[in-house]
Design a protein around this motif. Structure first.
Motif, PDB file in Angstrom:
ATOM      1  N   ALA A  33       0.827  -1.208   0.000  1.00 35.11           N
ATOM      2  CA  ALA A  33       0.000   0.000   0.000  1.00 35.11           C
ATOM      3  C   ALA A  33       0.864   1.262   0.000  1.00 35.11           C
ATOM      4  N   ALA A  34       1.935   1.260   0.782  1.00 31.19           N
ATOM      5  CA  ALA A  34       2.808   2.432   0.840  1.00 31.19           C
ATOM      6  C   ALA A  34       3.521   2.649  -0.491  1.00 31.19           C
ATOM      7  N   ARG A  35       3.994   1.567  -1.099  1.00 31.57           N
ATOM      8  CA  ARG A  35       4.681   1.695  -2.384  1.00 31.57           C
ATOM      9  C   ARG A  35       3.727   2.185  -3.465  1.00 31.57           C
ATOM     10  N   ALA A  36       2.499   1.670  -3.457  1.00 33.12           N
ATOM     11  CA  ALA A  36       1.509   2.128  -4.435  1.00 33.12           C
ATOM     12  C   ALA A  36       1.211   3.608  -4.229  1.00 33.12           C
ATOM     13  N   GLY A  37       1.145   4.038  -2.984  1.00 33.81           N
ATOM     14  CA  GLY A  37       0.914   5.452  -2.707  1.00 33.81           C
ATOM     15  C   GLY A  37       2.045   6.326  -3.210  1.00 33.81           C
ATOM     16  N   ARG A  38       3.280   5.887  -2.984  1.00 34.24           N
ATOM     17  CA  ARG A  38       4.426   6.654  -3.470  1.00 34.24           C
ATOM     18  C   ARG A  38       4.455   6.702  -4.989  1.00 34.24           C
ATOM     19  N   GLN A  39       4.154   5.588  -5.630  1.00 33.04           N
ATOM     20  CA  GLN A  39       4.162   5.565  -7.087  1.00 33.04           C
ATOM     21  C   GLN A  39       3.030   6.409  -7.664  1.00 33.04           C
ATOM     22  N   THR A  40       1.889   6.442  -6.980  1.00 30.36           N
ATOM     23  CA  THR A  40       0.782   7.280  -7.432  1.00 30.36           C
ATOM     24  C   THR A  40       1.193   8.741  -7.424  1.00 30.36           C
ATOM     25  N   ILE A  41       1.838   9.158  -6.363  1.00 30.09           N
ATOM     26  CA  ILE A  41       2.308  10.545  -6.270  1.00 30.09           C
ATOM     27  C   ILE A  41       3.318  10.829  -7.368  1.00 30.09           C
ATOM     28  N   THR A  42       4.233   9.907  -7.598  1.00 35.85           N
ATOM     29  CA  THR A  42       5.241  10.087  -8.645  1.00 35.85           C
ATOM     30  C   THR A  42       4.590  10.218 -10.011  1.00 35.85           C
ATOM     31  N   VAL A  43       3.612   9.381 -10.300  1.00 35.05           N
ATOM     32  CA  VAL A  43       2.926   9.433 -11.596  1.00 35.05           C
ATOM     33  C   VAL A  43       2.194  10.758 -11.753  1.00 35.05           C
ATOM     34  N   ARG A  44       1.553  11.218 -10.697  1.00 36.06           N
ATOM     35  CA  ARG A  44       0.821  12.493 -10.775  1.00 36.06           C
ATOM     36  C   ARG A  44       1.775  13.664 -11.016  1.00 36.06           C
ATOM     37  N   VAL A  45       2.901  13.659 -10.323  1.00 39.27           N
ATOM     38  CA  VAL A  45       3.871  14.743 -10.494  1.00 39.27           C
ATOM     39  C   VAL A  45       4.448  14.727 -11.900  1.00 39.27           C
ATOM     40  N   ARG A  46       4.793  13.561 -12.402  1.00 38.88           N
ATOM     41  CA  ARG A  46       5.347  13.463 -13.758  1.00 38.88           C
ATOM     42  C   ARG A  46       4.338  13.891 -14.806  1.00 38.88           C
ATOM     43  N   SER A  47       3.071  13.522 -14.606  1.00 34.62           N
ATOM     44  CA  SER A  47       2.077  13.889 -15.612  1.00 34.62           C
ATOM     45  C   SER A  47       1.831  15.389 -15.608  1.00 34.62           C
ATOM     46  N   ARG A  48       1.952  16.031 -14.460  1.00 32.99           N
ATOM     47  CA  ARG A  48       1.821  17.489 -14.418  1.00 32.99           C
ATOM     48  C   ARG A  48       2.997  18.154 -15.104  1.00 32.99           C
ATOM     49  N   ALA A  49       4.194  17.615 -14.869  1.00 27.41           N
ATOM     50  CA  ALA A  49       5.399  18.216 -15.438  1.00 27.41           C
ATOM     51  C   ALA A  49       5.407  18.095 -16.957  1.00 27.41           C
ATOM     52  N   ARG A  50       4.972  16.975 -17.468  1.00 20.10           N
ATOM     53  CA  ARG A  50       5.014  16.747 -18.918  1.00 20.10           C
ATOM     54  C   ARG A  50       3.771  17.282 -19.621  1.00 20.10           C
ATOM     55  N   ARG A  51       2.719  17.477 -18.856  1.00 21.59           N
ATOM     56  CA  ARG A  51       1.448  17.963 -19.379  1.00 21.59           C
ATOM     57  C   ARG A  51       0.936  17.117 -20.553  1.00 21.59           C
ATOM     58  N   ARG A  52       1.035  15.853 -20.374  1.00 27.16           N
ATOM     59  CA  ARG A  52       0.495  15.003 -21.430  1.00 27.16           C
ATOM     60  C   ARG A  52      -0.876  14.487 -20.995  1.00 27.16           C
ATOM     61  N   SER A  53      -1.649  14.124 -21.941  1.00 26.88           N
ATOM     62  CA  SER A  53      -3.024  13.725 -21.631  1.00 26.88           C
ATOM     63  C   SER A  53      -3.224  12.221 -21.784  1.00 26.88           C
ATOM     64  N   GLY A  54      -2.171  11.446 -21.645  1.00 28.07           N
ATOM     65  CA  GLY A  54      -2.290   9.998 -21.767  1.00 28.07           C
ATOM     66  C   GLY A  54      -2.992   9.379 -20.572  1.00 28.07           C
ATOM     67  N   PRO A  55      -3.219   8.073 -20.609  1.00 28.30           N
ATOM     68  CA  PRO A  55      -3.901   7.415 -19.490  1.00 28.30           C
ATOM     69  C   PRO A  55      -3.035   7.465 -18.220  1.00 28.30           C
ATOM     70  N   ARG A  56      -3.692   7.681 -17.109  1.00 25.13           N
ATOM     71  CA  ARG A  56      -2.988   7.788 -15.833  1.00 25.13           C
ATOM     72  C   ARG A  56      -3.201   6.527 -15.015  1.00 25.13           C
ATOM     73  N   LEU A  57      -2.179   6.168 -14.280  1.00 18.84           N
ATOM     74  CA  LEU A  57      -2.304   5.042 -13.359  1.00 18.84           C
ATOM     75  C   LEU A  57      -2.760   5.576 -12.008  1.00 18.84           C
ATOM     76  N   TYR A  58      -3.751   4.965 -11.454  1.00 19.72           N
ATOM     77  CA  TYR A  58      -4.243   5.395 -10.174  1.00 19.72           C
ATOM     78  C   TYR A  58      -3.805   4.423  -9.092  1.00 19.72           C
ATOM     79  N   HIS A  59      -4.043   4.827  -7.867  1.00 17.91           N
ATOM     80  CA  HIS A  59      -3.559   4.084  -6.705  1.00 17.91           C
ATOM     81  C   HIS A  59      -3.983   2.614  -6.731  1.00 17.91           C
ATOM     82  N   GLN A  60      -5.249   2.341  -6.980  1.00 18.07           N
ATOM     83  CA  GLN A  60      -5.724   0.955  -6.949  1.00 18.07           C
ATOM     84  C   GLN A  60      -5.086   0.110  -8.047  1.00 18.07           C
ATOM     85  N   GLU A  61      -4.908   0.677  -9.220  1.00 16.61           N
ATOM     86  CA  GLU A  61      -4.256  -0.058 -10.305  1.00 16.61           C
ATOM     87  C   GLU A  61      -2.817  -0.390  -9.938  1.00 16.61           C
ATOM     88  N   LEU A  62      -2.125   0.565  -9.331  1.00 18.99           N
ATOM     89  CA  LEU A  62      -0.750   0.315  -8.901  1.00 18.99           C
ATOM     90  C   LEU A  62      -0.714  -0.740  -7.801  1.00 18.99           C
TER      91      LEU A  62
END
Length: 106
Positions: free
Chosen positions: A32-61
């Motif tokens: 659960a902790a690793r999925a939470g950290r990866q969710t945050i990382t994915v959100r930060v990267r998607s904001r930085a790149r501003r791409r509109s591709g599919p996002r991975l969410y916490h439950q999927e991770l």
């Protein structure tokens, strides 16, 4: 005369079950902790790149991480079920070892 050694197998089985449950809980918290950290990382990267591709969410991770460690989770779960059966047998038949109680029923 009171047999002091009688509850030891039951106490050992309960201790083993408690340790297995603790290990399983620890593994679940790690996932659960690793999925939470990866969710945050994915959100930060998607904001930085501003791409509109599919996002991975916490439950999927979390599901992916559980799938990656399914062998360990399955082993612990099976061990926990077996320990529950041993504890039930020890509580049901008291002092007699499980192999002796099977012979008596047959």
């Amino acid at each position: 005369m009171i047999d002091v050694r009688a509850p030891k197998p039951l106490a050992k089985a309960i201790g083993a079950r408690r340790e297995t449950q603790r290990h399983l809980d620890c593994l679940t918290r790690q996932i659960a902790a690793r999925a939470g950290r990866q969710t945050i990382t994915v959100r930060v990267r998607s904001r930085a790149r501003r791409r509109s591709g599919p996002r991975l969410y916490h439950q999927e991770l979390a599901d992916r991480l559980v799938f990656e460690r399914w062998g360990e989770l399955d082993t612990l779960t099976c061990r926990l079920v077996l320990q529950e059966q041993i504890i039930d047998a020890l509580e049901r038949y008291g002092d007699a070892p499980a192999c002796l109680t099977r012979d008596r029923r047959a």
